[in-house]
Design a protein around this motif. Structure first.
Motif, PDB file in Angstrom:
ATOM      1  N   ALA A  53       0.790  -1.203  -0.136  1.00 39.32           N
ATOM      2  CA  ALA A  53       0.107  -0.140   0.099  1.00 39.32           C
ATOM      3  C   ALA A  53       1.034   1.178  -0.102  1.00 39.32           C
ATOM      4  O   ALA A  53       2.128   1.300   0.597  1.00 39.32           O
ATOM      5  CB  ALA A  53      -1.007  -0.039   1.255  1.00 39.32           C
ATOM      6  N   GLN A  54       0.472   2.439  -0.511  1.00 40.06           N
ATOM      7  CA  GLN A  54       0.979   3.735  -0.591  1.00 40.06           C
ATOM      8  C   GLN A  54       1.084   4.141   0.955  1.00 40.06           C
ATOM      9  O   GLN A  54      -0.256   4.348   1.420  1.00 40.06           O
ATOM     10  CB  GLN A  54       0.630   4.681  -1.574  1.00 40.06           C
ATOM     11  N   LEU A  55       1.974   4.780   1.561  1.00 38.22           N
ATOM     12  CA  LEU A  55       1.860   5.455   2.708  1.00 38.22           C
ATOM     13  C   LEU A  55       1.105   6.738   2.625  1.00 38.22           C
ATOM     14  O   LEU A  55       0.294   7.213   3.725  1.00 38.22           O
ATOM     15  CB  LEU A  55       3.563   6.004   3.172  1.00 38.22           C
ATOM     16  N   GLY A  56       1.057   7.422   1.273  1.00 39.41           N
ATOM     17  CA  GLY A  56       0.280   8.417   0.784  1.00 39.41           C
ATOM     18  C   GLY A  56      -1.173   8.486   1.442  1.00 39.41           C
ATOM     19  O   GLY A  56      -1.836   9.277   1.568  1.00 39.41           O
ATOM     20  N   ALA A  57      -1.574   7.244   1.137  1.00 39.08           N
ATOM     21  CA  ALA A  57      -3.044   6.900   1.240  1.00 39.08           C
ATOM     22  C   ALA A  57      -3.376   6.955   2.733  1.00 39.08           C
ATOM     23  O   ALA A  57      -4.692   7.236   3.130  1.00 39.08           O
ATOM     24  CB  ALA A  57      -3.200   5.269   0.689  1.00 39.08           C
ATOM     25  N   VAL A  58      -2.233   6.410   3.675  1.00 39.58           N
ATOM     26  CA  VAL A  58      -2.726   6.631   4.984  1.00 39.58           C
ATOM     27  C   VAL A  58      -2.717   8.198   5.476  1.00 39.58           C
ATOM     28  O   VAL A  58      -3.573   8.771   6.112  1.00 39.58           O
ATOM     29  CB  VAL A  58      -1.487   5.907   5.883  1.00 39.58           C
ATOM     30  N   ILE A  59      -1.804   8.934   4.885  1.00 39.53           N
ATOM     31  CA  ILE A  59      -1.674  10.063   5.081  1.00 39.53           C
ATOM     32  C   ILE A  59      -2.928  10.979   4.567  1.00 39.53           C
ATOM     33  O   ILE A  59      -3.567  11.960   5.259  1.00 39.53           O
ATOM     34  CB  ILE A  59      -0.549  10.945   4.461  1.00 39.53           C
ATOM     35  N   ASN A  60      -3.703  10.573   3.451  1.00 35.16           N
ATOM     36  CA  ASN A  60      -4.673  11.042   2.985  1.00 35.16           C
ATOM     37  C   ASN A  60      -6.018  10.456   3.770  1.00 35.16           C
ATOM     38  O   ASN A  60      -7.189  11.163   3.740  1.00 35.16           O
ATOM     39  CB  ASN A  60      -5.035  10.863   1.563  1.00 35.16           C
ATOM     40  N   GLY A  61      -5.923   9.696   4.692  1.00 32.46           N
ATOM     41  CA  GLY A  61      -6.918   8.833   5.140  1.00 32.46           C
ATOM     42  C   GLY A  61      -7.781   7.970   4.461  1.00 32.46           C
ATOM     43  O   GLY A  61      -8.959   7.396   4.893  1.00 32.46           O
ATOM     44  N   THR A  62      -7.272   7.406   3.366  1.00 32.32           N
ATOM     45  CA  THR A  62      -8.200   6.746   2.568  1.00 32.32           C
ATOM     46  C   THR A  62      -7.606   5.132   2.544  1.00 32.32           C
ATOM     47  O   THR A  62      -8.235   4.167   2.153  1.00 32.32           O
ATOM     48  CB  THR A  62      -7.953   6.903   1.081  1.00 32.32           C
ATOM     49  N   HIS A  63      -6.459   5.194   3.719  1.00 36.00           N
ATOM     50  CA  HIS A  63      -6.046   3.846   4.203  1.00 36.00           C
ATOM     51  C   HIS A  63      -6.265   3.693   5.464  1.00 36.00           C
ATOM     52  O   HIS A  63      -5.302   4.836   6.243  1.00 36.00           O
ATOM     53  CB  HIS A  63      -4.671   3.353   3.318  1.00 36.00           C
ATOM     54  N   ALA A  64      -6.420   2.810   6.389  1.00 33.75           N
ATOM     55  CA  ALA A  64      -6.380   2.823   7.633  1.00 33.75           C
ATOM     56  C   ALA A  64      -5.129   2.933   8.535  1.00 33.75           C
ATOM     57  O   ALA A  64      -4.973   3.197   9.734  1.00 33.75           O
ATOM     58  CB  ALA A  64      -7.249   1.802   8.296  1.00 33.75           C
ATOM     59  N   GLY A  65      -3.996   2.318   7.731  1.00 34.42           N
ATOM     60  CA  GLY A  65      -2.878   2.244   8.196  1.00 34.42           C
ATOM     61  C   GLY A  65      -2.739   1.125   9.349  1.00 34.42           C
ATOM     62  O   GLY A  65      -3.117  -0.064   9.203  1.00 34.42           O
ATOM     63  N   ARG A  66      -2.105   1.529  10.666  1.00 33.07           N
ATOM     64  CA  ARG A  66      -2.079   0.428  11.749  1.00 33.07           C
ATOM     65  C   ARG A  66      -3.446   0.312  12.251  1.00 33.07           C
ATOM     66  O   ARG A  66      -4.315   1.458  12.735  1.00 33.07           O
ATOM     67  CB  ARG A  66      -1.084   1.099  12.785  1.00 33.07           C
ATOM     68  N   SER A  67      -3.740  -0.791  12.733  1.00 31.43           N
ATOM     69  CA  SER A  67      -5.134  -1.165  12.992  1.00 31.43           C
ATOM     70  C   SER A  67      -5.124  -1.854  14.545  1.00 31.43           C
ATOM     71  O   SER A  67      -6.192  -1.786  15.247  1.00 31.43           O
ATOM     72  CB  SER A  67      -5.961  -2.059  12.067  1.00 31.43           C
ATOM     73  N   SER A  68      -3.880  -2.114  14.938  1.00 29.55           N
ATOM     74  CA  SER A  68      -3.697  -2.877  16.343  1.00 29.55           C
ATOM     75  C   SER A  68      -2.430  -2.731  16.716  1.00 29.55           C
ATOM     76  O   SER A  68      -1.568  -2.500  15.995  1.00 29.55           O
ATOM     77  CB  SER A  68      -4.210  -4.358  16.137  1.00 29.55           C
ATOM     78  N   ASP A  69      -2.232  -2.847  18.130  1.00 28.48           N
ATOM     79  CA  ASP A  69      -0.742  -2.806  18.572  1.00 28.48           C
ATOM     80  C   ASP A  69      -0.102  -3.796  18.463  1.00 28.48           C
ATOM     81  O   ASP A  69       1.228  -3.975  18.934  1.00 28.48           O
ATOM     82  CB  ASP A  69      -1.231  -2.478  20.310  1.00 28.48           C
ATOM     83  N   GLU A  70      -0.807  -4.825  18.121  1.00 27.77           N
ATOM     84  CA  GLU A  70       0.121  -6.251  17.670  1.00 27.77           C
ATOM     85  C   GLU A  70       0.531  -6.262  16.320  1.00 27.77           C
ATOM     86  O   GLU A  70       1.337  -7.005  15.871  1.00 27.77           O
ATOM     87  CB  GLU A  70      -0.577  -7.320  18.076  1.00 27.77           C
TER      88      GLU A  70
END
Length: 321
Positions: free
Chosen positions: A268-285
């Protein structure tokens, strides 16, 4: 055409400005407002050097250009100059005329450090307290200084193939008032954030060296054949990158793709996380991994920022070209 010499860069570009430029361009890439050109990266058969070109166009910022340069591994020992050598060229997107030539050595170090720090900001656990460094060369100090600004780290641990170089990063830790400990690779299990910044062609960081919940930034693989981490780690992690096309062809993901452990769709693109279109980290594990291949748009973004500052301060040299 404007020229901003290498000697002027340190007084113009800050870590904060580099971070902002890189974060913005990653977001623009993910939104489809900017794109990178195919990379040319070759072993030239002289001085063991790797040389190439990275370029792109940012429609939103109207930034067009390329960076030319690479890695000369004998420079430091033979000539007492850094191994990474590069120059950024900017062009007027309206006319195609040469617009600026900018020293790219310090900019490369700053934008590479900014990229890993952007990944830490958006993917690392908020409670991360121990940062691990793999590599202690010229760029490692830039990486660590920038990364320490992203979380309230309490300790730095480090490993390098040549342990006599570890004082390079121990000094940065001391500047930040943090304890430093040299560890073996299996000691990286203590870290919640790991940055790998080497020029290796075989992996050093293995999957069992990484604890659940860790964020790993792989910043050294930018050429076919290079590899810093075991492919099994990418299979365990959620993989993010600056540019998917580069990640799967010349980045850390190239090896996991070749072995069939992951597919292009898994990157996935890191930019999608920045833009809010990818959730990124979803858990502490969750293990997250950023494959920082180094895109031309990063270089253009920081170079354009430097040119603006140089003009404002009267430092830019104007030539009739």
């Amino acid at each position: 055409m404007l020229i901003v010499p290498e000697r002027e860069i340190a007084d113009l570009m800050t870590r904060e400005a580099a971070f902002e430029a890189v974060e913005n361009v990653f977001a623009a890439m993910a939104a489809g407002d900017a794109y990178n050109f195919p990379v040319v990266r070759e072993a030239i058969g002289h001085e063991d050097a790797l040389y190439g070109f990275k370029g792109g166009f940012d429609r939103a910022g109207l930034t067009l250009g390329l960076k030319a340069g690479g890695y000369w591994p004998n420079n430091l020992e033979k000539r007492q100059i850094i191994n990474h050598q590069s120059t950024v060229f900017l062009f007027d997107p309206d006319t195609g005329k040469a617009k600026a030539m900018v020293g790219g050595n310090l900019l490369t170090a700053l934008r590479t450090a900014a990229a890993s720090s952007v990944s830490i900001k958006h993917l690392a656990r908020q409670d991360a307290s121990v940062i691990g460094m793999i590599g202690a060369g010229h760029q490692a100090a830039f990486q660590l200084r920038s990364a320490l600004e992203q979380r309230d780290f309490e300790k730095v641990i480090g490993w390098n193939f040549h342990p006599e170089m570890l004082p390079n990063i121990e000094k940065v830790a001391a500047e930040a008032g943090l304890p430093f400990e040299a560890v073996q690779l299996d000691g990286m299990v203590e870290a919640e954030v790991i940055i790998s910044i080497t020029s290796a062609f075989s992996p050093s960081l293995m999957a069992d060296h990484v604890s659940p919940g860790t964020h790993v930034a792989c910043m050294g693989t930018d050429t076919k054949g290079k590899q810093e981490v075991e492919t099994a780690l990418l299979a365990k992690a959620d993989v993010f990158t600056d540019e998917v096309a580069q990640s799967i062809s010349i980045g850390e993901a190239q090896h996991a793709i070749a072995e069939g452990l992951i597919t292009e769709a898994d990157v996935a693109q890191l930019g999608a996380v920045i833009n809010g279109t990818h959730a990124g980290r979803s858990s502490d594990e969750q293990i997250t991994l950023f494959d920082g291949t180094g895109v031309g748009l990063q270089d253009l973004a920081v170079a354009a920022s430097v040119v603006e500052l140089a003009v404002a301060k009267g430092i830019a040299i104007e030539v009739d070209f």
